[in-house]
Design an enzyme around this catalytic site. Sequence first.
Site, mmCIF file in Angstrom:
data_model
loop_
_atom_site.group_PDB
_atom_site.id
_atom_site.type_symbol
_atom_site.label_atom_id
_atom_site.label_comp_id
_atom_site.label_asym_id
_atom_site.label_seq_id
_atom_site.Cartn_x
_atom_site.Cartn_y
_atom_site.Cartn_z
ATOM 1 N N GLU A 93 31.062 39.850 43.641
ATOM 2 C CA GLU A 93 30.687 39.762 45.089
ATOM 3 C C GLU A 93 29.263 40.230 45.016
ATOM 4 O O GLU A 93 28.939 41.431 44.187
ATOM 5 C CB GLU A 93 31.683 40.553 45.708
ATOM 6 C CG GLU A 93 33.090 40.219 45.781
ATOM 7 C CD GLU A 93 33.845 41.179 46.234
ATOM 8 O OE1 GLU A 93 34.137 41.030 47.510
ATOM 9 O OE2 GLU A 93 34.200 41.955 45.833
ATOM 10 N N LYS A 95 43.489 29.814 49.279
ATOM 11 C CA LYS A 95 42.284 29.054 48.852
ATOM 12 C C LYS A 95 42.677 27.761 48.397
ATOM 13 O O LYS A 95 43.530 27.541 47.607
ATOM 14 C CB LYS A 95 41.399 29.721 48.048
ATOM 15 C CG LYS A 95 40.621 30.979 48.740
ATOM 16 C CD LYS A 95 39.931 31.656 47.420
ATOM 17 C CE LYS A 95 39.193 32.879 48.298
ATOM 18 N NZ LYS A 95 38.162 32.751 49.482
ATOM 19 N N HIS A 108 44.160 40.203 43.419
ATOM 20 C CA HIS A 108 43.479 38.958 43.399
ATOM 21 C C HIS A 108 43.392 38.501 41.899
ATOM 22 O O HIS A 108 43.856 37.181 41.650
ATOM 23 C CB HIS A 108 42.082 38.994 44.128
ATOM 24 C CG HIS A 108 42.109 39.826 45.510
ATOM 25 N ND1 HIS A 108 43.169 39.229 46.225
ATOM 26 C CD2 HIS A 108 41.274 40.179 46.131
ATOM 27 C CE1 HIS A 108 42.946 39.634 47.516
ATOM 28 N NE2 HIS A 108 41.838 40.190 47.422
ATOM 29 N N LYS A 162 47.792 43.550 51.960
ATOM 30 C CA LYS A 162 47.436 44.506 50.999
ATOM 31 C C LYS A 162 46.391 45.810 51.634
ATOM 32 O O LYS A 162 45.862 45.459 52.466
ATOM 33 C CB LYS A 162 46.679 43.925 49.852
ATOM 34 C CG LYS A 162 45.270 43.743 49.768
ATOM 35 C CD LYS A 162 44.528 43.029 48.586
ATOM 36 C CE LYS A 162 43.100 43.076 48.528
ATOM 37 N NZ LYS A 162 42.405 44.080 48.362
ATOM 38 N N LYS A 200 31.086 44.685 42.671
ATOM 39 C CA LYS A 200 30.273 44.454 43.713
ATOM 40 C C LYS A 200 28.819 44.634 43.331
ATOM 41 O O LYS A 200 28.372 45.209 42.240
ATOM 42 C CB LYS A 200 30.633 45.763 44.771
ATOM 43 C CG LYS A 200 32.194 46.010 45.171
ATOM 44 C CD LYS A 200 32.615 45.085 46.283
ATOM 45 C CE LYS A 200 33.713 45.243 46.762
ATOM 46 N NZ LYS A 200 34.265 44.334 47.802
#
Length: 482
Positions: free
Chosen positions: A216, A182, A240, A148, A329
Site C-alpha cells: 500500500e 475481488k 487478508h 473485521k 504501508k
Amino acid sequence: MVSRVIPVDPFDLVIFGGTGDLAQGKILPALFRRFCAGQWAEGAQVIGAARTDYDRDKFRNLVRNSLESHAGRHSQDTAALNAFLQRVDYVTLDAVADHGWAELAQKLQPDRVRAFYFSVGPRLFGPLAERIEAYDLTTPQTRIVVEKPFGHDLESARALNATLAAHFRESQIYRIDHYLGKETVQNLMAVRFGNMLFEPLWNSQYVDHIQITVAESVGINGREEYYERAGAMRDMMQNHLMQLLCLIAMEPPAKFDPDAVRDEKLKVIRALDPVKPHHIVRGQFEGESSSYRKAVGNPRSTTESYVALRAHISNWRWAGTPFYLRTGKRLVARSSVINVMFKDAPHSIFGADAGRHANALSIRLQPNEGITLKVTIKEPGQGGMRLVDVPLDMSFAEALGAENQDPPDAYERLVMDVIRGNQTLFMRGDEVEAAWAWTDPIIAGWQARGDVPKPYESGSTGPGDAELLMKRDGRRWQGINP
C-alpha cells in the site's frame, strides 16, 4: 463479453452504523451499483440505523452526497439515483439501549430475506445481537454481516464467536473479508481448478516458491489509534494475506460449496508450521514528510507498519516449498499480486550460454487486475539459440471487453452473496480461530524478544532485511509495480 446479472430475492437490509464511513463509502455505493445493474427485486429496501438523530429525508440527502462521491459514473444517472433513494429508509437507534428498536421492527417486512450489517466496532456486536433476538427480529431467512477485526487475538476471537453463536447459527453469520470479493481472487479457484494446464503442476515438485505481496502506498491516516494497537500483522497478515495463502495452497474441494471450500482452507491454516524468528522481518516507515511514529504520536512506538515472513505448509502437496508473504504501508506503489515461481527445467539442452529460465505465473489483484504467465522463447534474430522470457498477459479489462472495464467492487459481490445465502467467500468461525492460533505465537515471540521494527523510507519497497530474507535462500522478491 457481457456479464450475466442474476437477480436476488426481495430483501430488507439493515445497516447498523449507517451514517459511518464504511456504510457511506463502500456498502451503500455497492448496493446502488447493483440496483443500477438490475439485480434488486421489487420491494427490496435498505434501512440505515445509527444514533445520529436524522429523519428519513436527511439520511437520504447524506446517501445522495455519498453516492455522488463514491459511485462513479452510475451517480450521473439522476433517474436511477432518485429511484434508489426511494428504497432507502432510516431509524434513529441506540445499540446498547431500547430506543428505536420498536420502530425498526415496524419497518421490516415478513417473508423475505432479512440481513443485518454490523458496520460498527466489535464491542457493539453483542448488544446488537441481543436486541435483534429480544425484539423477535430473527426469521429463518435472517443473516448478519460482521466486519473485521474478528478479535484481537485467539482469546478475544473465541469470545466474539461465542457471543454471536449465542444468538445465531453459524449458517447465519457472514464474516466479511473484502479481499475475497475481488474478481481476481475468485479467479484463483477458476485458474487452479478450471484448467488442466495448472493443477498438475501446483505442488512442490514443480513450484520453487510462492510470493504474496499486498503493498500500500498510503499511510494510516484516520486509523492511527486502531493501527497502533494492531499493526500490520493483525491488520493484514492474519486475515487478508492468510486468505490468499489458503486459496493458493488448498486442495481441490469436492464441489464449489461453502463448507467444502472452507474445510479445505481450514486444513491449510492448520498445516502451517510455526514461523522461526529469523524468518520474520518487521518494519516501520519513516521520512521527512511522514513517519509512523509521528503519525501515531508515539516516538517510542514498536508497532510494525510492514511485515514479511517465510511460511511453510506441512502436507504432501507443499512440503519443502516456502511461501513468502509481505505487506506494508507507505511503500513505493499500491500493488497486490501473487507470484507462483516455478522451478528451472531439470536439464537445459541449450547450454550454459542460454542462461537460467523458469516460468512464473503472476496473478494481479489490484490495481490492474489480470494474470501474466512468463514463458521462455527464442530471441528473434541470428546468432544462435538465445533464450528470452516473455509475458503472456491477460488484463481483464482488455481480454473481457469494454463492458468489463468497470468490474464490480468487492462489496457488490459480497453483499449480494449475503442476500443469496452463499457463504463461500466468507470466513467461518473455526477458520478465524485457527488463523489467530497461528498468528498469536509469532506476535508473542517478538514481544518476548523485545524486537524493534526496522526503519524503511516512505516510498521504498520496505526494509533491507526483507531483501536479505529472500537473498539468504538464493531468491529475490518480484518488483512492486503499480
